[in-house]
Design a protein around this motif. Structure first.
Motif, short mmCIF file in Angstrom:
data_model
loop_
_atom_site.label_atom_id
_atom_site.label_comp_id
_atom_site.label_asym_id
_atom_site.label_seq_id
_atom_site.Cartn_x
_atom_site.Cartn_y
_atom_site.Cartn_z
N GLY A 149 51.70 47.69 76.60
CA GLY A 149 52.85 47.65 75.96
C GLY A 149 52.74 48.53 74.26
O GLY A 149 54.01 48.00 73.31
N VAL A 150 51.85 48.83 74.18
CA VAL A 150 51.68 49.32 71.99
C VAL A 150 50.72 50.84 72.61
O VAL A 150 51.90 51.50 71.53
CB VAL A 150 50.67 48.21 71.98
CG1 VAL A 150 50.35 48.66 70.65
CG2 VAL A 150 50.42 47.56 71.92
N THR A 151 50.09 50.80 73.14
CA THR A 151 49.40 52.59 73.03
C THR A 151 49.57 53.79 73.81
O THR A 151 49.63 54.41 75.15
CB THR A 151 48.31 53.00 73.30
OG1 THR A 151 47.81 51.98 74.93
CG2 THR A 151 47.49 51.87 72.52
N MET A 162 47.08 51.32 80.44
CA MET A 162 46.28 51.04 82.29
C MET A 162 47.80 51.12 83.46
O MET A 162 48.59 50.38 83.43
CB MET A 162 45.91 49.77 82.75
CG MET A 162 47.15 48.09 82.52
SD MET A 162 45.75 46.89 82.90
CE MET A 162 47.08 46.20 82.76
N ALA A 163 46.98 52.13 84.07
CA ALA A 163 48.27 53.06 85.20
C ALA A 163 47.58 51.60 86.98
O ALA A 163 46.32 51.89 86.91
CB ALA A 163 48.14 54.09 85.68
N ALA A 164 48.66 50.78 87.48
CA ALA A 164 48.08 49.96 88.16
C ALA A 164 47.81 51.35 89.73
O ALA A 164 48.27 52.85 90.11
CB ALA A 164 49.16 49.57 89.12
N SER A 165 46.75 51.24 90.21
CA SER A 165 46.03 51.56 91.54
C SER A 165 47.48 51.34 93.17
O SER A 165 46.95 52.69 93.64
CB SER A 165 44.89 50.95 91.80
OG SER A 165 45.02 50.00 92.80
N ASN A 166 47.74 50.60 92.19
CA ASN A 166 48.92 50.11 94.10
C ASN A 166 50.04 51.53 94.30
O ASN A 166 50.58 51.88 93.35
CB ASN A 166 49.50 48.99 93.65
CG ASN A 166 50.29 48.98 95.20
OD1 ASN A 166 51.12 49.67 95.79
ND2 ASN A 166 50.72 47.60 94.90
N LYS A 195 58.64 52.76 85.04
CA LYS A 195 57.22 52.41 84.31
C LYS A 195 55.71 53.02 84.36
O LYS A 195 55.42 53.01 83.25
CB LYS A 195 57.48 50.74 84.62
CG LYS A 195 55.97 50.32 83.42
CD LYS A 195 56.34 48.96 83.43
CE LYS A 195 55.24 47.92 82.74
NZ LYS A 195 55.10 46.78 82.49
N SER A 196 55.21 52.56 85.70
CA SER A 196 53.98 53.84 85.74
C SER A 196 54.52 55.32 84.74
O SER A 196 53.72 55.60 84.33
CB SER A 196 54.06 53.71 86.87
OG SER A 196 53.35 52.41 87.58
N THR A 197 54.79 56.16 85.65
CA THR A 197 55.46 57.60 85.40
C THR A 197 55.03 57.56 83.62
O THR A 197 54.45 58.40 83.21
CB THR A 197 56.67 57.65 85.80
OG1 THR A 197 57.08 57.87 86.82
CG2 THR A 197 57.02 59.78 85.40
N ARG A 198 55.84 56.50 82.40
CA ARG A 198 56.12 56.79 81.45
C ARG A 198 54.75 56.35 80.97
O ARG A 198 54.14 56.62 79.66
CB ARG A 198 57.42 55.70 80.57
CG ARG A 198 57.18 56.06 79.15
CD ARG A 198 57.62 54.91 78.78
NE ARG A 198 60.01 54.76 79.54
CZ ARG A 198 60.26 54.00 80.52
NH1 ARG A 198 59.49 53.30 80.86
NH2 ARG A 198 61.27 54.17 80.81
N TYR A 201 61.90 56.42 70.12
CA TYR A 201 63.35 56.47 70.80
C TYR A 201 63.20 57.48 72.33
O TYR A 201 64.20 57.51 73.45
CB TYR A 201 64.32 56.46 70.26
CG TYR A 201 64.78 55.61 68.59
CD1 TYR A 201 64.16 54.57 69.44
CD2 TYR A 201 64.98 56.04 67.40
CE1 TYR A 201 64.13 53.04 68.42
CE2 TYR A 201 64.95 54.99 66.27
CZ TYR A 201 64.64 53.69 66.56
OH TYR A 201 64.26 52.71 65.99
N ALA A 202 62.90 58.87 71.12
CA ALA A 202 62.92 59.88 72.01
C ALA A 202 62.04 59.59 73.77
O ALA A 202 63.07 59.93 74.89
CB ALA A 202 62.46 61.30 72.14
N PHE A 203 60.83 58.68 73.18
CA PHE A 203 60.57 58.64 75.07
C PHE A 203 61.18 57.85 75.74
O PHE A 203 61.22 57.81 76.92
CB PHE A 203 58.85 58.74 74.25
CG PHE A 203 58.28 58.15 75.07
CD1 PHE A 203 57.50 59.22 76.08
CD2 PHE A 203 57.77 56.87 74.94
CE1 PHE A 203 56.30 59.07 76.95
CE2 PHE A 203 56.77 56.61 76.52
CZ PHE A 203 55.77 58.13 77.01
N TYR A 204 61.74 56.57 75.57
CA TYR A 204 61.71 55.76 76.14
C TYR A 204 64.17 55.55 76.07
O TYR A 204 64.08 55.00 77.15
CB TYR A 204 61.69 53.80 75.71
CG TYR A 204 60.36 54.00 75.27
CD1 TYR A 204 59.87 52.72 76.24
CD2 TYR A 204 59.39 54.30 73.73
CE1 TYR A 204 58.39 53.17 76.40
CE2 TYR A 204 58.41 54.00 74.65
CZ TYR A 204 57.43 52.82 75.75
OH TYR A 204 56.19 52.66 75.68
#
Length: 336
Positions: free
Chosen positions: A19-21, A41-45, A53-56, A267-270
């Motif tokens: 939620g920060v980096t 961290m990216a989930a392994s599932n 969320k994971s793509t971002r 803002y551009a990212f989210y």
């Protein structure tokens, strides 16, 4: 400092923080002196790999190299597949998370919960290292709790498996972020292995950075919470380690400029809806040392558009041009 074939500009790293980096924050820290940063961290599932969320979280477009992705999970095969998936998407370094102390993560037997199961740890390390042709690193803690500290065992297993760098947060999972970091354990791990070791935990000032490097013999340091709202800490530490002198605190006008640029990238990212909401914590961190910062943070949290946020930030800073930022000690901030 080097990881695999990647030569880093220095040995001052940004810790992965959920939620920060994100990419805008990592890039800002690198621009302000950080030598290396790892993604959230990216989930392994595999069911989660293509979620928004994971793509971002694993978006590294335009980011300074090397591009490092942290993966989290408890199944060796799934973690190996996740590593391959992220390398195919452009990851140049894979970091395995065995350090997160958050209950939601540990309850799924991920993060630092894995430290209770050394056999499984070994299976995960072997599987991920064999799955990819990029450097694999490990972030972990000193153990599950103070009665069950096994950092030395984990470090030796990691080196044998082919892990190319260790980052050790000097606390157990049970400690969370309380108490003092165990630099003596980091020292022992550094003495026990031949691969680079990164010290993490309670590094909040240039003086503390120098002390930790000297007392542990670590090859690098990793900064986490102390960089929140203070991304220029990396250039401060870099300058102090190189010269023994302190840089002056940034002018309020520079903080305003950095914050404005950061918010626009954010803002551009989210996008507008998530952008304005996820920016609130960053704004709060930036202004917490300024007169009227807490009152402003509460008012700003009621705003629901990016334009309103930017206008409010601009108005807040108008009255302080030319002043220098005055820090509160990090420990005092955390206690507030």
């Amino acid at each position: 400092m080097q990881i695999g074939s990647y030569v880093l500009r220095n040995n001052i790293f940004v810790a992965p923080m959920a939620g920060v980096t994100d990419r805008p924050f990592r890039q800002l820290c690198k621009e302000l002196g950080a030598g290396y940063a790892v993604s959230e961290m990216a989930a392994s599932n595999p069911k989660l790999w293509e979620t928004e969320k994971s793509t971002r979280r694993t978006n590294h477009e335009g980011e300074m190299e090397p591009k490092a992705v942290q993966i989290a999970g408890a199944d060796p095969v799934m973690l190996a597949d996740c590593a391959k998936f992220n390398v195919d998407k452009g990851a140049q370094i894979i970091d395995i998370n065995m350090g997160c102390p958050v209950k939601k993560v540990c309850n799924a037997w991920c993060g630092s919960a894995l430290l209770q199961h050394e056999t499984l740890v070994g299976q995960i390390l072997d599987a991920v290292v064999k799955a990819v042709d990029v450097p694999v690193t490990l972030k972990f803690r000193t153990g599950w709790d103070r009665a069950n500290k096994n950092a030395l065992n984990i470090a030796r297993m990691a080196q044998s498996a082919g892990i190319q760098m260790l980052t050790l947060h000097g606390r157990t999972r049970a400690d969370g972020y309380k108490g003092d970091a165990e630099y003596e354990t980091i020292t022992a791990v550094k003495a026990a292995v031949n691969i680079p070791v990164v010290a993490n935990g309670d590094i909040t000032t240039p003086e503390k950075a120098k002390y930790v490097l000297e007392v542990t013999g670590a090859d690098a340091i990793m900064i986490g919470r102390a960089a929140q709202g203070r991304p220029w800490i990396f250039r401060e530490i870099e300058h102090y380690l190189r010269t023994g002198e302190h840089l002056p605190p940034p002018l309020i006008s520079e903080v305003r400029h950095l914050m404005d640029s950061h918010l626009k990238e954010h803002y551009a990212f989210y996008g507008d809806y998530l952008g304005v909401r996820t920016a609130r914590k960053h704004i709060g961190w930036y202004v917490q040392d300024l007169v009227g910062g807490e009152e402003f943070r509460q008012q700003m949290n009621l705003l629901t558009s990016c334009d309103e946020q930017l206008a409010a930030v601009s108005h807040f800073f108008d009255r302080m041009a030319g002043e220098r930022l005055q820090y509160r000690p990090f420990e005092e901030k955390m206690a507030a």
